[in-house]
Design a protein around this motif. Structure first.
Motif, PDB file in Angstrom:
ATOM      1  N   THR A   1     -13.634   6.993  -4.410  1.00  0.00           N
ATOM      2  CA  THR A   1     -14.007   6.033  -5.445  1.00  0.00           C
ATOM      3  C   THR A   1     -13.163   6.266  -6.690  1.00  0.00           C
ATOM      4  O   THR A   1     -12.527   7.318  -6.828  1.00  0.00           O
ATOM      5  CB  THR A   1     -15.496   6.181  -5.796  1.00  0.00           C
ATOM      6  OG1 THR A   1     -15.739   7.539  -6.215  1.00  0.00           O
ATOM      7  CG2 THR A   1     -16.364   5.867  -4.576  1.00  0.00           C
TER       8      THR A   1
ATOM      9  N   THR B   1      -3.950  -0.296  -3.418  1.00  0.00           N
ATOM     10  CA  THR B   1      -4.885  -0.059  -2.316  1.00  0.00           C
ATOM     11  C   THR B   1      -5.180   1.408  -2.096  1.00  0.00           C
ATOM     12  O   THR B   1      -6.315   1.779  -1.774  1.00  0.00           O
ATOM     13  CB  THR B   1      -4.336  -0.666  -1.008  1.00  0.00           C
ATOM     14  OG1 THR B   1      -4.131  -2.062  -1.181  1.00  0.00           O
ATOM     15  CG2 THR B   1      -5.296  -0.449   0.154  1.00  0.00           C
TER      16      THR B   1
ATOM     17  N   GLY C   1     -11.338   6.260   1.191  1.00  0.00           N
ATOM     18  CA  GLY C   1     -12.760   6.231   0.881  1.00  0.00           C
ATOM     19  C   GLY C   1     -13.105   6.759  -0.491  1.00  0.00           C
ATOM     20  O   GLY C   1     -14.262   6.623  -0.924  1.00  0.00           O
TER      21      GLY C   1
ATOM     22  N   ALA D   1      -9.427   3.810  -6.705  1.00  0.00           N
ATOM     23  CA  ALA D   1     -10.130   3.907  -5.430  1.00  0.00           C
ATOM     24  C   ALA D   1      -9.115   3.815  -4.291  1.00  0.00           C
ATOM     25  O   ALA D   1      -8.160   3.032  -4.364  1.00  0.00           O
ATOM     26  CB  ALA D   1     -11.159   2.793  -5.307  1.00  0.00           C
ATOM     27  N   ASN D   2      -9.324   4.615  -3.273  1.00  0.00           N
ATOM     28  CA  ASN D   2      -8.454   4.537  -2.097  1.00  0.00           C
ATOM     29  C   ASN D   2      -9.153   3.720  -1.020  1.00  0.00           C
ATOM     30  O   ASN D   2     -10.038   4.204  -0.319  1.00  0.00           O
ATOM     31  CB  ASN D   2      -8.114   5.938  -1.579  1.00  0.00           C
ATOM     32  CG  ASN D   2      -7.025   5.903  -0.506  1.00  0.00           C
ATOM     33  OD1 ASN D   2      -6.808   4.879   0.131  1.00  0.00           O
ATOM     34  ND2 ASN D   2      -6.353   7.023  -0.316  1.00  0.00           N
ATOM     35  N   ARG D   3      -8.743   2.462  -0.925  1.00  0.00           N
ATOM     36  CA  ARG D   3      -9.312   1.547   0.065  1.00  0.00           C
ATOM     37  C   ARG D   3      -8.415   1.412   1.281  1.00  0.00           C
ATOM     38  O   ARG D   3      -8.623   0.546   2.125  1.00  0.00           O
ATOM     39  CB  ARG D   3      -9.533   0.175  -0.582  1.00  0.00           C
ATOM     40  CG  ARG D   3     -10.507   0.188  -1.756  1.00  0.00           C
ATOM     41  CD  ARG D   3     -10.702  -1.212  -2.332  1.00  0.00           C
ATOM     42  NE  ARG D   3      -9.455  -1.714  -2.902  1.00  0.00           N
ATOM     43  CZ  ARG D   3      -9.026  -1.459  -4.144  1.00  0.00           C
ATOM     44  NH1 ARG D   3      -9.751  -0.684  -4.938  1.00  0.00           N
ATOM     45  NH2 ARG D   3      -7.895  -1.949  -4.579  1.00  0.00           N
TER      46      ARG D   3
END
Length: 283
Positions: free
Chosen positions: A104, A138, A102, A202-204
């Motif tokens: 950014t 990712t 989550g 970003a950690n998606r």
């Protein structure tokens, strides 16, 4: 441990602004770092958008276990510092950086942005980021702008330059399409010039992105972390001569770093009292 040779690393740093050393950590080192991270993490959330509101950082990492000292004084990194810095270079920062799902992207920034010397300029600092877990596009793998270490002040207008200012949104927009994500296996190391634009991505994903970062600087530059205050002298006294030098227990000629006209290593001796504070009976 295998990877590109010293000459290749220097060439990559000069031309691209960064290099990657695969298998930088041994299997044993990587396991130990993850074990320590398991014990230390979970209490230190970021305080702003730059640190990361969903990113955990542990500072003064070099003092927290012998494995972190071994990594900080790794011969391959020391050989690079020997080439790009004057003797008696310093460790300027040593920290864990763990990006949670989550998070950014960070603002685009450089690691030497607080040194007010016109660009383009030679390196004042050199940074390393070691993957403690795999870096992917990712999970927040570090993003870089190849070649930006050579940019002048005009090309850098609008970037995130200090904790007191926000980056110009147009600056990030101008960079769109020029960035690349450093994807590397756990145990690999990204080495880059302090003048290179980069950011945590970003950690998606669904898991963390664990890393540690050691940064080094010229012996005349002020360090980011005040290790004299952050590491008790009794602990510094137990460390290797190289780590002590990296922490600032050294003299940059002719006398930068002296302690009341004494070599700073003397301050690590039991009972040391600076001459100015000694009484008539020597105490």
């Amino acid at each position: 441990m295998t990877g590109p040779g010293h000459a290749t690393l220097l060439e990559d740093l000069s031309e691209r602004g960064y290099a990657i050393i695969p298998n930088f950590l041994s299997v044993q080192q990587l396991a130990r770092v993850n074990e320590l991270f398991d014990d230390m993490l979970g209490t230190r959330s970021g305080r702003n958008n730059f640190e990361g509101n969903l990113t955990e950082r542990i500072y003064t990492l070099v003092a927290r276990d012998q494995v972190f000292q071994d990594i900080a004084q790794d011969p391959r990194i020391m050989a690079l510092c020997d080439e790009v810095f004057m003797p008696n270079y310093l460790l300027t920062a040593s920290q864990a950086i763990v990006i949670s799902p989550g998070e950014t992207p960070q603002p685009w920034h450089t690691d030497d942005n607080f040194y007010p010397i016109p660009r383009p300029r030679p390196m004042i600092s050199l940074s390393t980021i070691v993957a403690v877990e795999p870096f992917t596009a990712t999970n927040g793998g570090t993003e870089i702008i190849p070649g930006s270490h050579l940019w002048g002040d005009k090309e850098m207008e609008g970037y995130y330059s200090s904790g007191d200012t926000e980056a110009d949104p147009q600056f990030a927009a101008r960079l769109t399409g020029t960035e690349c994500t450093v994807e590397m296996a756990a145990g690999s190391c990204l080495v880059f010039a302090g003048t290179l634009l980069h950011r945590g991505g970003a950690n998606r994903g669904t898991g963390t992105r664990r890393a540690l970062s050691n940064q080094y600087c010229q012996p005349w530059a002020r360090t980011q972390e005040s290790f004299f205050l952050g590491i008790p002298q009794t602990e510094a006294a137990k460390m290797s001569a190289k780590i002590q030098s990296l922490l600032g227990y050294s003299i940059h000629p002719p006398f930068m770093g002296q302690v009341t006209a004494s070599h700073p290593l003397k301050s690590l001796r039991d009972g040391f009292v600076p001459p100015a504070f000694r009484t008539a009976d020597g105490l």
